[in-house]
Design an enzyme around this catalytic site. Structure first.
Site, PDB file in Angstrom:
ATOM      1  N   LEU A   1       5.205 -18.566   2.748  1.00 60.10           N
ATOM      2  CA  LEU A   1       4.740 -17.733   1.959  1.00 60.10           C
ATOM      3  C   LEU A   1       3.756 -16.710   2.592  1.00 60.10           C
ATOM      4  O   LEU A   1       3.051 -17.048   3.429  1.00 60.10           O
ATOM      5  CB  LEU A   1       3.966 -18.574   0.830  1.00 60.10           C
ATOM      6  CG  LEU A   1       4.832 -19.667   0.062  1.00 60.10           C
ATOM      7  CD1 LEU A   1       4.080 -20.432  -1.118  1.00 60.10           C
ATOM      8  CD2 LEU A   1       5.908 -18.903  -0.825  1.00 60.10           C
TER       9      LEU A   1
ATOM     10  N   GLY B   1      -0.174 -18.379   6.743  1.00 62.39           N
ATOM     11  CA  GLY B   1      -0.760 -18.614   8.138  1.00 62.39           C
ATOM     12  C   GLY B   1       0.081 -18.375   9.012  1.00 62.39           C
ATOM     13  O   GLY B   1      -0.228 -18.601  10.496  1.00 62.39           O
TER      14      GLY B   1
ATOM     15  N   THR C   1       0.994 -15.714  10.653  1.00 68.43           N
ATOM     16  CA  THR C   1       0.637 -14.569  11.646  1.00 68.43           C
ATOM     17  C   THR C   1      -0.553 -15.368  12.307  1.00 68.43           C
ATOM     18  O   THR C   1      -0.831 -15.090  13.583  1.00 68.43           O
ATOM     19  CB  THR C   1       0.185 -13.454  10.968  1.00 68.43           C
ATOM     20  OG1 THR C   1       1.093 -12.790  10.122  1.00 68.43           O
ATOM     21  CG2 THR C   1      -0.374 -12.084  12.137  1.00 68.43           C
TER      22      THR C   1
ATOM     23  N   SER D   1      10.591 -14.492   5.035  1.00 69.76           N
ATOM     24  CA  SER D   1      12.071 -14.717   5.134  1.00 69.76           C
ATOM     25  C   SER D   1      12.407 -15.780   4.095  1.00 69.76           C
ATOM     26  O   SER D   1      12.814 -16.971   4.429  1.00 69.76           O
ATOM     27  CB  SER D   1      12.608 -15.185   6.286  1.00 69.76           C
ATOM     28  OG  SER D   1      11.508 -15.960   7.265  1.00 69.76           O
TER      29      SER D   1
HETATM   30  S1  ADX Z   1      10.142 -10.628   3.362  1.00 69.66           S
HETATM   31  O1  ADX Z   1      10.323 -11.358   2.129  1.00 69.66           O
HETATM   32  O2  ADX Z   1      10.850  -9.215   3.682  1.00 69.66           O
HETATM   33  O3  ADX Z   1      10.275 -11.595   4.572  1.00 69.66           O
HETATM   34  P1  ADX Z   1       7.626  -9.655   4.642  1.00 69.66           P
HETATM   35  O4  ADX Z   1       7.078 -10.881   5.558  1.00 69.66           O
HETATM   36  O5  ADX Z   1       8.440  -8.598   5.386  1.00 69.66           O
HETATM   37  O6  ADX Z   1       8.695 -10.155   3.465  1.00 69.66           O
HETATM   38  O7  ADX Z   1       6.592  -8.936   4.012  1.00 69.66           O
HETATM   39  C1  ADX Z   1       5.466  -9.904   3.328  1.00 69.66           C
HETATM   40  C2  ADX Z   1       3.998  -9.210   3.109  1.00 69.66           C
HETATM   41  O8  ADX Z   1       4.269  -8.016   2.288  1.00 69.66           O
HETATM   42  C3  ADX Z   1       3.364 -10.122   2.245  1.00 69.66           C
HETATM   43  O9  ADX Z   1       2.488 -10.925   3.287  1.00 69.66           O
HETATM   44  C4  ADX Z   1       2.371  -9.191   1.623  1.00 69.66           C
HETATM   45  O10 ADX Z   1       1.280  -8.697   2.411  1.00 69.66           O
HETATM   46  C5  ADX Z   1       3.126  -8.003   1.178  1.00 69.66           C
HETATM   47  N1  ADX Z   1       4.007  -7.939   0.308  1.00 69.66           N
HETATM   48  C6  ADX Z   1       3.870  -6.907  -0.970  1.00 69.66           C
HETATM   49  N2  ADX Z   1       4.534  -7.012  -1.929  1.00 69.66           N
HETATM   50  C7  ADX Z   1       5.047  -8.324  -1.720  1.00 69.66           C
HETATM   51  C8  ADX Z   1       5.837  -9.267  -2.652  1.00 69.66           C
HETATM   52  N3  ADX Z   1       6.436  -8.873  -3.853  1.00 69.66           N
HETATM   53  N4  ADX Z   1       6.095 -10.491  -2.351  1.00 69.66           N
HETATM   54  C9  ADX Z   1       5.758 -10.957  -1.041  1.00 69.66           C
HETATM   55  N5  ADX Z   1       4.996 -10.014  -0.302  1.00 69.66           N
HETATM   56  C10 ADX Z   1       4.539  -9.027  -0.649  1.00 69.66           C
END
Ligand code: ADX
Length: 236
Positions: A65, A69, A71, A138
């Site tokens: 999530l 943690g 990063t 992911s």
């Molecule tokens: S992923 O779902 O495509 O893997 P990714 O890791 O690149 O996500 O980006 C997540 C980061 O985007 C989170 O740590 C947060 O700072 C930001 N973020 C902004 N909107 C969302 C959202 N709706 N859900 C999750 N993260 C979000």
């Protein structure tokens, strides 16, 4: 006779971008692609690549999530991998979204595109013998599997599940995003009103509520050592 320097099978990457590839006899040597967004035809040439690779490449794929943690632990692991030889490349969701995935949002489609792009780049770097550290939420198992397939053509793929609960992530709320998500000011936030599919069989699972970041980093390094992916630390 196959000469790995000059021969080998030319390969075209399984497309990570929002295009569908079709190959016909007429297109031999190149792939005709239709851009799903513009309908424009793109002719992507197959390159005269070989099967050559630099041995030892691997991708360490952190999933978990936002605020779990990933990063923090990745930045502790990376330098300790470099101390032992490999060159580390970071592909962190927050950073990738400022260039390679700029403009993508958080729909399932956009998250999948983001992860497939990271997987594709990770695979290329793995081929070159790098130690790739990818850290993105992911959230979907199927998409993580696609990234695994891309990387495993060239090296080892190691999933690290940073298994911090929503309760704990929202208690920490480093970026203040959970508060906004709970108030409904951000919609579709992973773990609040958007899914997170836990990996069924991660190579490493980290419980950050039990371990400090440095301890978590050591668990990961130990796994990499046991797999022969990095040498054991040399103690004087
Ligand atoms: S992923 O779902 O495509 O893997 P990714 O890791 O690149 O996500 O980006 C997540 C980061 O985007 C989170 O740590 C947060 O700072 C930001 N973020 C902004 N909107 C969302 C959202 N709706 N859900 C999750 N993260 C979000």
């Amino acid at each position: 006779m196959t000469n790995s320097n000059t021969g080998g099978t030319s390969r075209f990457p399984q497309t990570p971008l929002p295009w569908s590839a079709s190959r016909t006899g007429r297109d031999r040597g190149r792939s005709r692609m239709t851009n799903a967004n513009t309908g424009e035809h793109i002719y992507a040439h197959e390159h005269p690549e070989t099967e050559r690779r630099r041995d030892g490449g691997f991708t360490l794929w952190f999933t978990g999530l936002s605020g779990s943690g990933k990063t923090t632990i990745a930045h502790l692991v990376g330098p300790q991998i470099e101390e032992r030889g490999p060159i580390v490349e970071y592909l962190d969701g927050d950073t990738v979204r400022t260039h390679l995935s700029k403009g993508l949002g958080f729909s399932k489609e956009d998250r999948d595109a983001n992860i497939e792009r990271i997987g594709w780049v990770a695979a290329r770097l793995t081929r070159h013998g790098a130690a790739v550290i990818a850290a993105a939420i992911s959230p979907y198992e199927e998409t993580r599997q696609k990234a695994r397939q891309l990387v495993e053509e060239w090296g080892t793929f190691v999933v690290v599940h940073v298994a911090t609960s929503v309760e704990e992530c929202s208690r920490r709320d480093v970026k203040g995003l959970y508060e906004k998500a709970f108030k409904g000011e951000i919609k579709g936030f992973t773990g609040v009103d958007d899914p997170y599919e836990e990996p069924s069989n991660p190579e490493v699972r980290i419980d950050t509520e039990q371990h400090e970041p440095e301890e978590s980093a050591q668990l990961i390094l130990q796994h990499l050592e046991e797999r022969g992916l990095i040498p054991a630390r040399v103690t004087a």
